[in-house]
Design a protein around this motif. Structure first.
Motif, PDB file in Angstrom:
ATOM      1  N   ILE B   6       0.845  -1.197   0.000  1.00 14.81           N
ATOM      2  CA  ILE B   6       0.000   0.000   0.000  1.00 14.81           C
ATOM      3  C   ILE B   6       0.879   1.246   0.000  1.00 14.81           C
ATOM      4  O   ILE B   6       1.859   1.339   0.731  1.00 14.81           O
ATOM      5  N   VAL B   7       0.524   2.161  -0.874  1.00 23.82           N
ATOM      6  CA  VAL B   7       1.369   3.318  -1.144  1.00 23.82           C
ATOM      7  C   VAL B   7       0.521   4.578  -1.098  1.00 23.82           C
ATOM      8  O   VAL B   7      -0.584   4.607  -1.640  1.00 23.82           O
ATOM      9  N   LYS B   8       1.045   5.611  -0.462  1.00 19.32           N
ATOM     10  CA  LYS B   8       0.326   6.887  -0.458  1.00 19.32           C
ATOM     11  C   LYS B   8       1.195   7.979  -1.055  1.00 19.32           C
ATOM     12  O   LYS B   8       2.416   7.863  -1.073  1.00 19.32           O
ATOM     13  N   ASN B  34       5.289   8.303  -0.921  1.00 22.63           N
ATOM     14  CA  ASN B  34       5.837   8.391   0.432  1.00 22.63           C
ATOM     15  C   ASN B  34       7.172   7.646   0.486  1.00 22.63           C
ATOM     16  O   ASN B  34       7.221   6.461   0.140  1.00 22.63           O
ATOM     17  N   ASP B  37       7.350   4.148   1.726  1.00 21.26           N
ATOM     18  CA  ASP B  37       6.625   3.147   0.946  1.00 21.26           C
ATOM     19  C   ASP B  37       7.528   2.506  -0.100  1.00 21.26           C
ATOM     20  O   ASP B  37       7.290   1.378  -0.532  1.00 21.26           O
ATOM     21  N   VAL B  61      -4.995   4.795  -2.157  1.00 27.62           N
ATOM     22  CA  VAL B  61      -6.179   5.653  -2.096  1.00 27.62           C
ATOM     23  C   VAL B  61      -5.671   7.040  -2.462  1.00 27.62           C
ATOM     24  O   VAL B  61      -4.883   7.623  -1.709  1.00 27.62           O
ATOM     25  N   ALA B 115       3.603  -2.023   3.968  1.00 27.13           N
ATOM     26  CA  ALA B 115       3.282  -0.589   3.968  1.00 27.13           C
ATOM     27  C   ALA B 115       4.498   0.171   4.451  1.00 27.13           C
ATOM     28  O   ALA B 115       5.476  -0.418   4.916  1.00 27.13           O
ATOM     29  N   GLY B 116       4.433   1.498   4.356  1.00 28.18           N
ATOM     30  CA  GLY B 116       5.483   2.329   4.938  1.00 28.18           C
ATOM     31  C   GLY B 116       5.229   2.503   6.431  1.00 28.18           C
ATOM     32  O   GLY B 116       4.107   2.326   6.903  1.00 28.18           O
ATOM     33  N   GLY B 119       3.374   8.001   6.930  1.00 26.71           N
ATOM     34  CA  GLY B 119       3.397   8.965   5.851  1.00 26.71           C
ATOM     35  C   GLY B 119       4.182  10.167   6.344  1.00 26.71           C
ATOM     36  O   GLY B 119       3.929  10.631   7.456  1.00 26.71           O
ATOM     37  N   TRP B 124       1.250   9.687  10.808  1.00 26.38           N
ATOM     38  CA  TRP B 124       0.326   8.885  11.611  1.00 26.38           C
ATOM     39  C   TRP B 124       0.863   7.490  11.905  1.00 26.38           C
ATOM     40  O   TRP B 124       0.827   7.014  13.035  1.00 26.38           O
ATOM     41  N   GLY B 125       1.273   6.813  10.847  1.00 24.87           N
ATOM     42  CA  GLY B 125       1.658   5.411  11.023  1.00 24.87           C
ATOM     43  C   GLY B 125       0.493   4.569  11.493  1.00 24.87           C
ATOM     44  O   GLY B 125       0.662   3.601  12.225  1.00 24.87           O
ATOM     45  N   LEU B 126      -0.693   4.920  11.090  1.00 19.89           N
ATOM     46  CA  LEU B 126      -1.892   4.279  11.629  1.00 19.89           C
ATOM     47  C   LEU B 126      -2.606   3.389  10.621  1.00 19.89           C
ATOM     48  O   LEU B 126      -3.061   2.295  10.970  1.00 19.89           O
ATOM     49  N   ALA B 127      -2.699   3.842   9.368  1.00 20.09           N
ATOM     50  CA  ALA B 127      -3.524   3.122   8.386  1.00 20.09           C
ATOM     51  C   ALA B 127      -3.188   1.621   8.303  1.00 20.09           C
ATOM     52  O   ALA B 127      -4.099   0.787   8.371  1.00 20.09           O
ATOM     53  N   PRO B 128      -1.905   1.241   8.202  1.00 20.09           N
ATOM     54  CA  PRO B 128      -1.618  -0.194   8.069  1.00 20.09           C
ATOM     55  C   PRO B 128      -1.965  -1.001   9.322  1.00 20.09           C
ATOM     56  O   PRO B 128      -2.396  -2.151   9.220  1.00 20.09           O
TER      57      PRO B 128
END
Ligand code: FAD
Ligand code: AMP
Lengths: 319, 261
Positions: B6-8, B34, B37, B61, B115-116, B119, B124-128
Motif C-alpha cells: 500500500i502506497v500513499k 511516500n 513506501d 487511495v 506498507a510504509g 506517511g 500517523w503510522g496508523l492506516a496499516p
C-alpha cells in the motif's frame, strides 16, 4: 467527570521516568487518572504509580514481552467498562504501536506525537508538528468514544513523584490466541545513548569523509555523554547505522545542544533538528545553508575543530 | 500467491508547505510516493523473488493525478495497481482510509501486506495497523528484517530497549523502516513496461462502501489550524585565527551566553 487511562512503560519491572509526562498530560485532560502496565514485570512496575497519586492500576503480568493484538485485546474491555474518555501513551515504539492498534480496535480517533495539550472552550486541542515540523498543527477530536493520544517525549513537564497513594492492582488477561508476539529481545548495547533521549547530540554528515571520519565524533560524543547523530548522506553511504539518522526520514530530535559537523543543512535534515535549543554548525564552507539556522557557526575544518572542542568541553563540563 | 503493497502520495520532502486560511495548501506542491513506501515496495519485490510464483499488487487511495506516481511503482517491478479515487475521501482520517483499504484488499486474498512505517505528512503510522486490526490479522511495525517460511513469519524491529524479534502467522501486515533494504531505481525497461501494466481505478461505490461513513465528512479528527514554527534567526559566526581559538570562543559562548553547558 473525565476519565483518563495512561499506559505506563517499564523496563523489566522498573517504571520509566516518562510516567511523569503521562501523568502531567492526563491532568490537562481530566480529573480521574487510572494507569495500566503490561508485560513481564508489570506488577512490580505498577506500585511505582503510587508516587504519582494514581491509586488504581490495571496490570497485565505476562511472560509475553509484547503482542500488539494481544495487549490491545486485553485493554479494550476495561476501557469500555470504565468508560474511559482518553487513553494516553508515549510516542515510543511501544506507545505508537499499541496506541494505533488500540484506536483501531476501539474504532476511535488517534492523535499521535502530540507536543502540547490544552482545553479551549471545553474542547481538547492537541498540538502536533506536521510535515516533519515544517508546520505546527492544532487538531481537535470530533468523533465519539475514547480518544487515543501519544506524547512526543520531553514536551510535558513531568509531574512530581512525591505522593503516597497505595496502589490497588487489578489483573488484565491476554486472549488465548495471539496473532503475533515478541519471541526474543536483544538488549541494546550499553553506553550508547539514543539521539531521541540525549541532551547533547554530536552529528556528522558527508563532510566527515568516510566511516573513519566518525571516529573523532564518536570520541567527542562519548567524552561529553552525548549521542551520535548523522545525516542521511552519511547513513546512505554506509558509514554509520540508520538508527543514528536525524531528519524527515530519520529521527526527529529535540536536544539542548545540537552540534552539526560537516552537514550542509538540507531541508529534510533541518526538519529533524530545528527545534534543538542551541544549534552549533562546524563546516568549512561559509555558504552552507546550516549557518542560516545555527546559533553559533564555526567556519573551519571539522577535523581541526572537534578535538579542540572535545578537550575544552570536557573541562567545562567537569568544572 | 499475492503480496499487496500500500502506497500513499505525500508532498515532496523538498517542498515548503504553503498555508491558506491557516490550513496546508498543496494545490501547487509536487507530490511523490511516500519515501517509506519505497522500502515496502522493494521488500515486496524481493520477497516475491524469493517465494516465486507471486504477484505484487500496489493499492493506493488517491486522486486521478496519482496515477503518475503509481506508474513509478509499476516501473520498479510491481505487477499491477489499483487506485481508489473518490471525491468523498477528501479529509478522511487514517481509520477511514484503513476501512477503504480493507474493502479493496480483502478480495485480493494476499499472503501479506507491506506498507510504509508512516506517511511523512502527518506521520500517523496508523492506516496499516488499523488495516491489520480490521482484517483480524497480526502486524509488525517498523521492520528491519523479514523472513517468510510457509505460513509463518519472523520479523525484526528496533524497539525502545533493544532489538525485538516478532513471530506470527500469515496473513499479516508489516510496515517498513528505512533500514529494511535499499529501494531500486526503475530501469528504462521497467518504465516502458509500466505503461502497459494493469492499473484499475475504483470508487467507493465499486467497493460497496458508504461515502457517508468513510468519507471526510465523518472524520473523527479536525485540523483547526496550522502555523509555521517560530523561525530560528541565524546566530553568529565565531571569530578566531585558529581552530583552537574558535573552539575556545564557542565553549565560552555556550557556557556564558547560551548557558547549555
Ligand atoms: C525523500 C528524502 C528524504 C530525506 N530525508 C533525510 C533525512 O531524514 N535526514 C537527512 O539528513 N537528509 C535527508 N535527505 C537528504 C538530504 O536532502 C541531503 O541530501 C542530506 O541531508 C545531505 O547530507 P549532508 O549534509 O551530510 O551532505 P552534503 O550536503 O554533501 O554536505 C556536506 C557538508 O560537509 C561540509 N564539509 C566537507 N568537508 C568538511 C570538513 N572537512 N570540515 C567541515 N565541513 C566539511 C561541506 O561544506 C558540506 O556543507 C532526504 C532526501 C530525500 C530525497
Ligand atoms: N491513502 C493511502 N493509500 C494507500 N496506502 C496508504 C494510504 N495512506 C496510508 N497508507 C499506507 O500506510 C502507511 C502509513 O500511513 P499513515 O498512517 O498515513 O501515516 C503509508 O506509508 C502507506 O503505506
Amino acid at each position: 467527570m473525565t476519565k483518563v487511562l495512561i499506559i505506563g512503560e517499564h523496563r523489566q519491572g522498573e517504571l520509566k521516568a516518562n510516567a511523569g509526562e503521562l501523568v502531567a498530560a492526563a491532568r490537562v485532560l481530566g480529573d480521574t487518572i487510572r494507569a495500566a502496565v503490561l508485560g513481564p514485570g508489570a506488577s512490580q512496575a505498577a506500585a511505582a504509580f503510587g508516587a504519582y497519586g494514581v491509586d488504581t492500576v490495571r496490570v497485565l503480568d505476562t511472560d509475553v514481552a509484547y503482542s500488539s493484538d494481544g495487549f490491545a485485546a486485553a485493554l479494550a474491555p476495561v476501557i469500555a467498562e470504565c468508560e474511559v474518555n482518553y487513553i494516553v501513551l508515549m510516542q515510543s515504539f511501544f506507545g505508537r504501536d499499541l496506541g494505533a492498534r488500540l484506536a483501531a480496535r476501539l474504532g476511535t480517533p488517534f492523535i499521535n506525537d502530540v507536543t502540547a495539550l490544552a482545553v479551549e472552550d471545553g474542547q481538547v486541542v492537541a498540538t502536533k508538528p506536521l510535515y516533519a515540523g515544517k508546520v505546527i498543527g492544532k487538531l481537535a477530536f470530533t468523533g465519539k468514544g475514547p480518544k487515543v493520544i501519544t506524547l512526543r517525549p520531553k514536551n510535558f513537564t513531568p509531574a512530581a513523584a512525591d505522593q503516597a497513594a497505595t496502589v490497588e492492582t487489578k489483573p488484565l488477561e491476554l486472549p488465548a490466541e495471539l496473532k503475533c508476539q515478541v519471541t526474543h529481545v536483544e538488549p541494546k548495547a550499553t553506553g550508547m545513548i539514543d539521539v531521541k533521549e540525549a541532551d547533547i547530540i554530536v552529528s556528522g554528515g558527508r563532510g566527515v569523509g568516510g566511516p573513519d571520519g566518525f571516529e573523532p565524533l564518536r570520541d567527542f560524543a562519548q567524552a561529553i555523554g552525548a549521542a551520535l547523530g548523522a545525516s542521511r548522506a552519511a547513513v546512505d553511504a554506509g558509514w554509520i547505522a540508520h538508527s543514528h539518522q536525524v531528519g524527515q526520514t530519520g529521527k526527529v530530535v529535540n536536544p539542548q545542544l545540537y552540534i552539526a559537523c560537516g552537514i550542509s543543512g538540507a531541508i529534510q535534515h533541518l526538519a529533524g533538528m530545528q527545534t534543538s535549543k542551541v544549534i552549533v554548525a562546524i563546516n568549512n564552507n561559509p555558504d552552507a545553508p546550516i549557518f542560516k539556522l545555527a546559533d553559533y557557526g564555526i567556519v573551519d575544518d571539522l577535523f581541526q575543530v572537534v578535538p579542540e572542542l572535545k578537550k575544552l568541553m570536557v573541562e567545562a563540563l567537569a568544572g | 500467491m499475492r503480496i499487496v503493497v500500500i502506497v500513499k502520495e505525500v508532498a515532496d520532502t523538498e517542498a515548503v508547505i504553503s498555508l491558506k486560511d491557516g490550513l496546508p495548501d498543496l494545490s501547487a506542491t509536487a507530490m511523490v510516493n511516500n519515501p517509506y513506501d519505497e522500502y515496502a515496495v522493494e521488500e515486496a519485490l524481493q520477497q516475491a523473488d524469493k517465494l516465486g510464483d507471486c504477484t505484487v499488487t500496489a493499492v493506493m487511495v488517491g486522486r486521478e493525478k496519482s496515477k503518475e506516481n503509481l506508474r513509478k511503482i509499476l516501473a520498479m517491478g510491481v505487477g499491477e495497481a489499483v487506485l481508489i479515487d473518490d471525491e468523498a475521501l477528501a479529509g478522511a482520517d487514517p481509520l477511514q482510509i484503513a476501512q477503504v483499504l480493507k474493502a479493496a484488499i480483502e478480495p485480493l486474498e494476499p499472503a501479506f501486506v507491506l506498507a510504509g512505517r508512516q506517511g511523512v505528512d502527518y506521520d500517523w503510522g496508523l492506516a496499516p495497523l488499523a488495516l491489520a486490526e480490521l482484517l483480524g490479522w497480526g502486524h509488525v511495525g517498523l521492520i528491519a528484517k523479514l523472513e517468510i517460511t510457509g505460513s509463518a513469519f519472523k520479523a525484526e524491529t528496533e524497539g525502545d530497549d533493544g532489538l525485538l524479534t516478532f513471530e506470527g502467522s500469515l496473513p499479516a501486515v508489516f510496515t517498513a523502516d528505512k533500514s529494511l533494504n535499499e529501494p531500486r531505481y526503475p530501469s528504462l525497461k521497467g518504465i516502458m513496461q509500466a505503461k502497459k501494466k494493469p492499473l484499475e481505478t475504483k470508487t467507493l461505490a465499486d467497493l460497496g462502501l458508504d461515502a457517508a461513513a468513510v468519507g471526510g465528512a465523518a472524520a473523527g479528527l479536525k485540523l483547526i489550524n496550522c502555523n509555521y514554527p517560530p523561525r530560528k534567526e541565524a546566530g553568529r559566526v565565531i571569530a578566531g585565527e585558529t581552530a583552537a581559538e574558535k573552539a575556545a570562543a564557542l565553549v565560552k559562548a555556550l557556557r556564558e551566553e547560551a548557558k547549555v553547558i
